[in-house]
Design a protein around this motif. Structure first.
Motif, PDB file in Angstrom:
ATOM      1  N   GLY B  25      40.367  89.315  -6.742  1.00  0.00           N
ATOM      2  CA  GLY B  25      39.051  88.828  -7.589  1.00  0.00           C
ATOM      3  C   GLY B  25      39.689  88.628  -8.942  1.00  0.00           C
ATOM      4  N   TYR B  28      39.599  81.962  -8.769  1.00  0.00           N
ATOM      5  CA  TYR B  28      38.571  81.539  -8.006  1.00  0.00           C
ATOM      6  C   TYR B  28      38.868  80.069  -7.726  1.00  0.00           C
ATOM      7  N   MET B  32      31.576  76.575  -6.341  1.00  0.00           N
ATOM      8  CA  MET B  32      30.715  77.587  -6.339  1.00  0.00           C
ATOM      9  C   MET B  32      29.337  76.946  -5.740  1.00  0.00           C
ATOM     10  N   TYR B  51      33.425  75.063  -9.962  1.00  0.00           N
ATOM     11  CA  TYR B  51      33.283  76.334 -10.201  1.00  0.00           C
ATOM     12  C   TYR B  51      33.189  75.996 -12.133  1.00  0.00           C
ATOM     13  N   GLN B  52      32.246  76.691 -12.615  1.00  0.00           N
ATOM     14  CA  GLN B  52      31.735  76.384 -13.965  1.00  0.00           C
ATOM     15  C   GLN B  52      31.046  77.646 -14.389  1.00  0.00           C
ATOM     16  N   PRO B  53      31.207  77.875 -15.739  1.00  0.00           N
ATOM     17  CA  PRO B  53      30.417  78.860 -16.482  1.00  0.00           C
ATOM     18  C   PRO B  53      28.949  78.650 -16.365  1.00  0.00           C
ATOM     19  N   ILE B  54      28.570  79.947 -16.286  1.00  0.00           N
ATOM     20  CA  ILE B  54      26.569  80.023 -16.258  1.00  0.00           C
ATOM     21  C   ILE B  54      26.384  80.039 -17.583  1.00  0.00           C
ATOM     22  N   VAL B  55      25.233  79.204 -18.133  1.00  0.00           N
ATOM     23  CA  VAL B  55      24.549  79.194 -19.374  1.00  0.00           C
ATOM     24  C   VAL B  55      23.147  79.779 -19.096  1.00  0.00           C
ATOM     25  N   PHE B  70      24.211  92.025  -5.125  1.00  0.00           N
ATOM     26  CA  PHE B  70      25.424  91.311  -4.697  1.00  0.00           C
ATOM     27  C   PHE B  70      25.781  91.686  -3.289  1.00  0.00           C
ATOM     28  N   ARG B 138      31.818  86.406  -2.501  1.00  0.00           N
ATOM     29  CA  ARG B 138      31.072  86.988  -3.563  1.00  0.00           C
ATOM     30  C   ARG B 138      29.691  86.323  -3.604  1.00  0.00           C
ATOM     31  N   PHE B 140      25.767  86.466  -4.875  1.00  0.00           N
ATOM     32  CA  PHE B 140      25.073  87.303  -5.931  1.00  0.00           C
ATOM     33  C   PHE B 140      23.849  86.658  -6.482  1.00  0.00           C
ATOM     34  N   ILE B 161      30.501  82.792  -5.324  1.00  0.00           N
ATOM     35  CA  ILE B 161      32.130  82.434  -5.919  1.00  0.00           C
ATOM     36  C   ILE B 161      32.919  83.037  -4.782  1.00  0.00           C
TER      37      ILE B 161
END
Lengths: 355, 355
Positions: B25, B28, B32, B51-55, B70, B138, B140, B161
């Motif tokens: 883990g 990554y 996603m 694959y990117q940040p969550i806002v 999850f 994963r 979730f 992810i």
């Protein structure tokens, strides 16, 4: 040591909502506070910034392993325009107890208090002044390290957001109907029940939804071992006036150490009304009611302050308290505590902190 | 009904890590999967994105009330280049049981399976092929509604992810030392112990850290009511071979219904090795050991598959199992299960799903 807080003011102030339609936790002020933690450098970079989204890696530990704690308190605007906080030191002390339980690093008390003051100063014009309104303040810490191994995070964010809130009860203080929960358990000794952490609230949602479907506002939680000792009501502590004495469950490790709870006990002692912290079974409560000795019941918490309980339902057995009406002591405690909080009554306890 | 998944491929593919240094883990993949939920419109807009940040709004409920669930599963690359998933239908079935407990809306099984397949197809070149490696997946769900009232969210995100992972034990399968936890409790009947939700893991961090400080890799959880019945080990289920029969704690509401656990039981039955799901006390285990009847002990989970236990420490009383070495059955189960998973052994159970 308190580091200098960087202030970035917004260029786009929001329109403020009507003080008559605030609700709870629906509107947010123009700014928020952020403080970062990294293993090695510790807590750093305190800043007040425009209220904005949080940007996190999808592997951030808060999403997967719930390593997070929070607090809740209120700022009040007095009739003469001062701003008062209710016992903020108790919040940072409890936050640190929660931190310890959740393996989150200690946060200095002065850093917390300074953060509150700086943020409130910037958003001072958001504190409502209509009767019953206040500024609800939500400090919280989340684990941000992007890593799926189950272990404490090496990175955190401490943040404070604020929401102007209305009177908790739109139509004044009215008793609530409470369902005594026999199936679900909120917390057990050895668990995280006395920490203010997200998982405790997630665990309670199902019970709350099922109680609502049966026509009850909240649940009364019983202990997870014997399923008979009273713990909390919804997300509030709970008190019972029995034959002139006020009883509340003793802090046993699975009950939240509420700041309103603590203040109510002090207020009662100040009035020379006997108050006992002890183990209380639900059977005992029903027995006292049968004997006509259960005079009042109420929940205590930051949001509602005092929430009178008019009915309990345990396994279908309904217990009506004080004819379903707000009791005299409940009303007196509500008037006293909110009076101290809003500065209309003297504060003999030294609770209020002016910002 | 399965909606068409929009595929947005990255323009900047990451460099892949060495298969010899993957860890768990830490890395990554390039993409996603995201699916949104809003009350009224339901689950909508399935998409594979870089694959990117969550806002998220800082008031999003996942940060405050932990409404999140999850899953964890693995994809394996076979010697002949096929890609196999291990029992993914069990994951979506368990996810929905967790959803129900956490008041999160039901997610259709087909939507989950399709999401997995689409994402794996796009990141197919991320599945490692060295012995012991796999692609950890994963899925979730997080509650995203920005509102501080304690109530189920009206908005969610379901995401997947993926992380290429190495052999769980860098130096082969070696027995772990386990501390039997007497102070902290992971879960209690009526709580959320059988749900795969963040709060269960947050609750276990302190115990795990204290065990590590004492030289133990994980903790063995006892039940929260009597503090004597065995529940789980770390975040794995646990098995004991006693006088030729394999025993594992019965699913009692506070134990996670592990997919590896279920598979081990099936494998044992297939081999005609007697296996019993029942209540097992820690005293009983120590008694069997004293009589020379405790032959092996092991944990089971997606990450390690089989984790042999070489030592238990309960209140300072150390119990050495099988001379601290990996038992014959533990090794045989590990070889069998990983063989089926990686396609080197036939799959008599119909567990594997080719992508």
């Amino acid at each position: 040591m308190v580091q200098a807080v960087e202030i970035q003011r917004t260029q786009n102030k929001k329109e403020k909502p009507s003080e008559q339609k605030l609700g709870f936790g629906v509107h947010y002020t123009d700014h928020m506070f952020i403080l970062d933690y990294d293993a090695g450098s510790g807590w750093h970079s305190p800043r007040v910034v425009p209220y904005q989204p949080i940007v996190l890696d999808p592997a951030a530990k808060v999403f997967h392993y719930g390593q997070t704690v929070f607090e809740g308190l209120k700022a009040y605007r007095t009739e003469d325009g001062r701003v008062l906080l209710f016992r903020p030191n108790k919040n940072i002390q409890r936050l640190n107890r929660s931190n310890e339980r959740l393996s989150i690093p200690y946060l200095e008390e002065d850093v917390f208090i300074d953060a509150l003051k700086q943020l409130i100063e910037v958003d001072r014009d958001w504190i409502p002044s209509s009767p019953g309104t206040s500024l609800y303040i939500r400090p919280f810490i989340i684990a941000t390290q992007p890593a799926l191994g189950v272990a404490p995070s090496t990175q955190y964010k401490f943040m404070i957001i604020m929401s102007p809130v209305g009177a908790y009860y739109a139509n004044g203080v009215n008793p609530v109907k409470i369902y005594v929960e026999s199936h679900y358990v909120r917390a057990v000794n050895g668990g995280v029940g006395e920490a203010k952490t997200a998982g405790n609230y997630a665990a309670g949602l199902s019970a709350q939804e099922e109680a609502k479907a049966k026509g009850y506002e909240q649940v009364l939680w019983l202990d997870g071992v014997h399923r008979k000792y009273i713990e909390e009501v919804g997300s509030m502590n709970v008190f019972f006036k029995i034959n002139g004495t006020v009883h509340t469950p003793a802090l046993n490790g699975s009950i939240l150490d509420g700041i309103t709870r603590n203040s109510i006990i002090q207020q009662l002692q100040h009035w020379n009304i006997p108050v006992e912290e002890r183990t209380i079974s639900i059977e005992e409560l029903y027995d006292y009611h049968e004997k006509g000795m259960l005079e009042e019941a109420f929940g205590t918490g930051t949001a509602a302050v005092i929430s009178p309980i008019g009915e309990l339902n345990w396994r279908g057995d309904k217990l009506i308290i004080n004819n379903g009406e707000t009791g005299e002591l409940s009303a007196k405690l509500y008037e006293s505590l909110t009076g101290i909080q809003t500065g209309t009554l003297p504060d003999p306890f030294g609770w209020m902190v002016e910002v």
